[in-house]
Motif scaffolding. Structure first.
Motif, PDB file in Angstrom:
ATOM      1  N   ARG A 230       0.817  -1.218   0.000  1.00  0.00           N
ATOM      2  CA  ARG A 230       0.000   0.000   0.000  1.00  0.00           C
ATOM      3  C   ARG A 230       0.851   1.269   0.000  1.00  0.00           C
ATOM      4  O   ARG A 230       0.519   2.246  -0.678  1.00  0.00           O
ATOM      5  N   ALA A 231       1.956   1.264   0.757  1.00  0.00           N
ATOM      6  CA  ALA A 231       2.798   2.462   0.844  1.00  0.00           C
ATOM      7  C   ALA A 231       3.407   2.801  -0.526  1.00  0.00           C
ATOM      8  O   ALA A 231       3.442   3.963  -0.936  1.00  0.00           O
ATOM      9  N   HIS A 232       3.889   1.766  -1.244  1.00  0.00           N
ATOM     10  CA  HIS A 232       4.426   1.993  -2.586  1.00  0.00           C
ATOM     11  C   HIS A 232       3.340   2.526  -3.520  1.00  0.00           C
ATOM     12  O   HIS A 232       3.586   3.410  -4.345  1.00  0.00           O
ATOM     13  N   THR A 233       2.148   1.965  -3.397  1.00  0.00           N
ATOM     14  CA  THR A 233       1.036   2.395  -4.252  1.00  0.00           C
ATOM     15  C   THR A 233       0.740   3.880  -4.034  1.00  0.00           C
ATOM     16  O   THR A 233       0.551   4.635  -4.995  1.00  0.00           O
ATOM     17  N   ILE A 234       0.726   4.305  -2.777  1.00  0.00           N
ATOM     18  CA  ILE A 234       0.463   5.715  -2.465  1.00  0.00           C
ATOM     19  C   ILE A 234       1.467   6.614  -3.184  1.00  0.00           C
ATOM     20  O   ILE A 234       1.089   7.550  -3.905  1.00  0.00           O
ATOM     21  N   ILE A 235       2.756   6.335  -2.991  1.00  0.00           N
ATOM     22  CA  ILE A 235       3.780   7.219  -3.549  1.00  0.00           C
ATOM     23  C   ILE A 235       3.795   7.160  -5.067  1.00  0.00           C
ATOM     24  O   ILE A 235       3.831   8.194  -5.741  1.00  0.00           O
ATOM     25  N   GLU A 236       3.724   5.947  -5.623  1.00  0.00           N
ATOM     26  CA  GLU A 236       3.767   5.832  -7.088  1.00  0.00           C
ATOM     27  C   GLU A 236       2.601   6.586  -7.741  1.00  0.00           C
ATOM     28  O   GLU A 236       2.794   7.362  -8.683  1.00  0.00           O
ATOM     29  N   GLU A 237       1.397   6.384  -7.228  1.00  0.00           N
ATOM     30  CA  GLU A 237       0.226   6.999  -7.869  1.00  0.00           C
ATOM     31  C   GLU A 237       0.205   8.511  -7.678  1.00  0.00           C
ATOM     32  O   GLU A 237      -0.158   9.255  -8.593  1.00  0.00           O
TER      33      GLU A 237
END
Length: 425
Positions: free
Chosen positions: A239-246
Motif C-alpha cells: 500500500r505504501a508503494h502504491t500511495i507514492i507511485e500513484e
C-alpha cells in the motif's frame, strides 16, 4: 513480539553484507573501470562543492526572507514516505477530502531555488544528467550537501518547495483544477514504507486518517489507470508503494498537462513508443506458452491489459518470465521536447518528469520551465543528453550487478543491506 525480534526478520535487521579488503579493492577497481567506460564522473570539481556549501549556509534566514513571496503551507499536514535506505527526501504529500472533491498536494524540494542556469552546479548537473545508483554505491547528479540540507524535506523544519495542488473530482478523479506554485512547507513526519503500512493498520496512530485517505485515493487511481490500459508490471505492490507511485504519477502528469495545454510551452516530455503489433504478438505468444499461464480470452485486444490480467492470475514463479517477455519488446523511452506519441506503457497522451529534480535532469529542467515560463534554448540537446546518460547509467548498473554475481555477491542483498569491509586477521 519485541521490536528487535520483528526487525531481525527484515532486510534492515540483517545487517550489512560483509566483505574482506581484497574484495573491496576489486569492487572499487571495477567501478572505476565502468565509470571510465561509460564516461560517468564520480568526484565533483572543487568549485561545484564550494558553491553547494555556500548556497546551503544560513538556511533558515534565507527561507524566512522567501516566505512573503510564496504560499505558506506550513500549517498543512504534510509527510514524506520513503524506503528505509533512501538518500533523498525530496517529495512530500498532503491530502484533504471535501464535499465534492479530493485535494492532493505533492510538494517537491525547490532545487531550482539553489541550482540555476548560471551556477556551476547546473553545469555539472547537465554533464551528469542523472544520479547513478549502483548496489551500495551512488554517483550523485548534484552535490549530496543539497539533498542532506536545504532539499531534504525533514520533519519540523521549514523548507522551500515547489507544490503541485490538484483538485480531483470525486467521481472520475479527473483534474478539476491544477495549480503549481512556490511554497514554504513543514513536514510533520518522515515515514518509511514499513511505518506507513503500520499507520494504515493502527486506527489510533498519528497520520492514520491521512494515510488511509490517500491510500483510498491512490488505490482508485491505480485501478483506473489499469482500466484505461496502463501497463502494471508489478501487480503485488504494497500500500505504501502504491500511495507514492500513484501520487507522483498524478503530479507528473498534471505538470506536463499544464505546460502543454495551459501554457502551450515546450518541456522535457517522456515519450515511450509502442512496440509493433508483431512484437507484441511475439511477447504474448511467449507468455501464453509458459507453464501454468493463460491469457484471458477477452484481454487479447489490448496487449497491456492482457499482460495485466495475466500477471494477476499467473503463478509467482512465472512473474519474472512474463515481465522479461514484455521488457524484451519494449522500445526505450526517450526525453523529447514534443510529447507526440505519448507514453505507451502508461497509456498517457502526455507525460513528463517533475517529482525528482535532485536526481534527474529532466525534472530539474521542467522545474525551471514551470517557474520561469521560459524554455532553455538548447532544450533539444538537453533532451538528447538526458536520454543518452540514462542509457549509460542503466548499462553501468547492469554490468556492475553482473560483476557482483561473478565474485559471489548477491546484488539485491548488497543493494538492500549495504556493505561492510571487515579487516583481515
Amino acid at each position: 513480539m519485541s521490536d528487535a525480534q520483528s526487525e531481525a526478520g527484515t532486510v534492515e535487521g540483517q545487517g550489512p553484507v560483509e566483505i574482506d579488503e581484497q574484495l573491496a579493492r576489486h569492487l572499487e577497481n571495477k567501478r572505476e573501470e565502468l565509470f571510465e567506460k561509460f564516461e560517468i564522473p564520480d568526484a565533483f570539481p572543487a568549485e561545484v562543492l564550494e558553491e553547494a556549501e555556500t548556497r546551503t549556509e544560513d538556511i533558515q534566514s534565507e527561507i524566512q526572507s522567501e516566505v512573503d513571496e510564496r504560499r505558506d503551507l506550513r500549517d498543512l499536514t504534510t509527510w514524506t514516505t520513503d524506503p528505509i535506505d533512501a538518500q533523498d527526501f525530496d517529495d512530500a504529500i498532503s491530502i484533504e477530502e471535501r464535499e465534492d472533491e479530493y485535494v492532493l498536494w505533492v510538494h517537491i524540494a525547490d532545487v531550482t531555488h539553489y541550482v540555476t542556469p548560471e551556477t556551476s552546479m547546473w553545469t555539472s548537473a547537465v554533464e551528469r544528467a542523472n544520479t547513478v545508483y549502483l548496489p551500495a554505491y551512488t554517483v550523485h547528479m548534484l552535490p549530496p550537501t543539497l539533498a542532506e540540507t536545504v532539499c531534504s524535506l525533514v520533519p519540523n523544519e521549514d523548507r522551500l518547495a515547489h507544490t503541485v495542488e490538484m483538485h480531483l473530482g470525486k467521481e472520475n478523479l479527473g483534474y478539476e483544477t491544477i495549480e503549481i506554485y512556490k511554497s514554504v512547507i513543514e513536514s510533520d513526519e518522515r515515514l518509511t514504507y514499513t511505518q506507513a503500512e503500520q499507520r494504515l493498520e493502527e486506527p489510533d496512530a498519528p497520520l492514520h486518517e491521512e494515510c488511509s485517505l490517500v491510500y483510498e485515493l491512490a488505490d482508485r487511481m491505480h485501478e483506473q489507470r489499469k482500466e484505461d490500459g496502463s501497463l502494471v508490471l508489478n501487480p503485488a505492490r504494497d500500500r505504501a508503494h502504491t500511495i507514492i507511485e500513484e501520487c507522483m504519477l498524478k503530479a507528473n502528469k498534471a505538470v506536463t498537462h499544464e505546460l502543454m495545454w495551459g501554457r502551450g510551452v515546450e518541456a522535457m516530455y517522456r515519450v515511450h513508443p509502442q512496440p509493433s503489433p508483431e512484437e507484441w504478438d511475439k511477447a504474448l505468444q511467449e507468455i501464453q506458452e509458459l507453464d501454468g499461464v493463460s491469457i484471458p480470452g477477452e484481454a487479447w485486444d489490448d496487449p497491456r491489459k492482457a499482460v495485466n490480467a495475466t500477471l494477476e492470475e499467473a503463478p509467482e514463479r512465472q512473474l519474472g518470465k512474463i515481465q522479461w517477455a514484455v521488457m524484451k519488446v519494449m522500445p526505450r523511452a526517450q526525453y523529447m521536447n514534443d510529447p507526440f506519441g505519448g507514453h505507451h506503457a502508461l497509456n498517457f497522451e502526455i507525460y513528463g518528469h517533475f517529482t525528482s529534480p535532485i536526481r534527474r535532469l529532466s525534472d530539474l529542467i521542467n522545474h525551471w520551465i514551470v517557474h520561469t515560463n521560459d524554455v532553455p534554448e538548447d532544450l533539444v540537446a538537453l533532451c538528447d543528453r538526458a536520454s543518452e546518460r540514462q542509457k549509460a547509467a542503466e548499462r553501468c548498473e547492469r554490468e556492475y550487478k553482473k560483476f557482483l554475481e561473478e565474485v559471489g555477491l548477491d546484488p539485491n542483498a548488497v543493494n538492500n543491506r549495504g556493505i561492510e569491509v571487515v579487516e583481515e586477521t
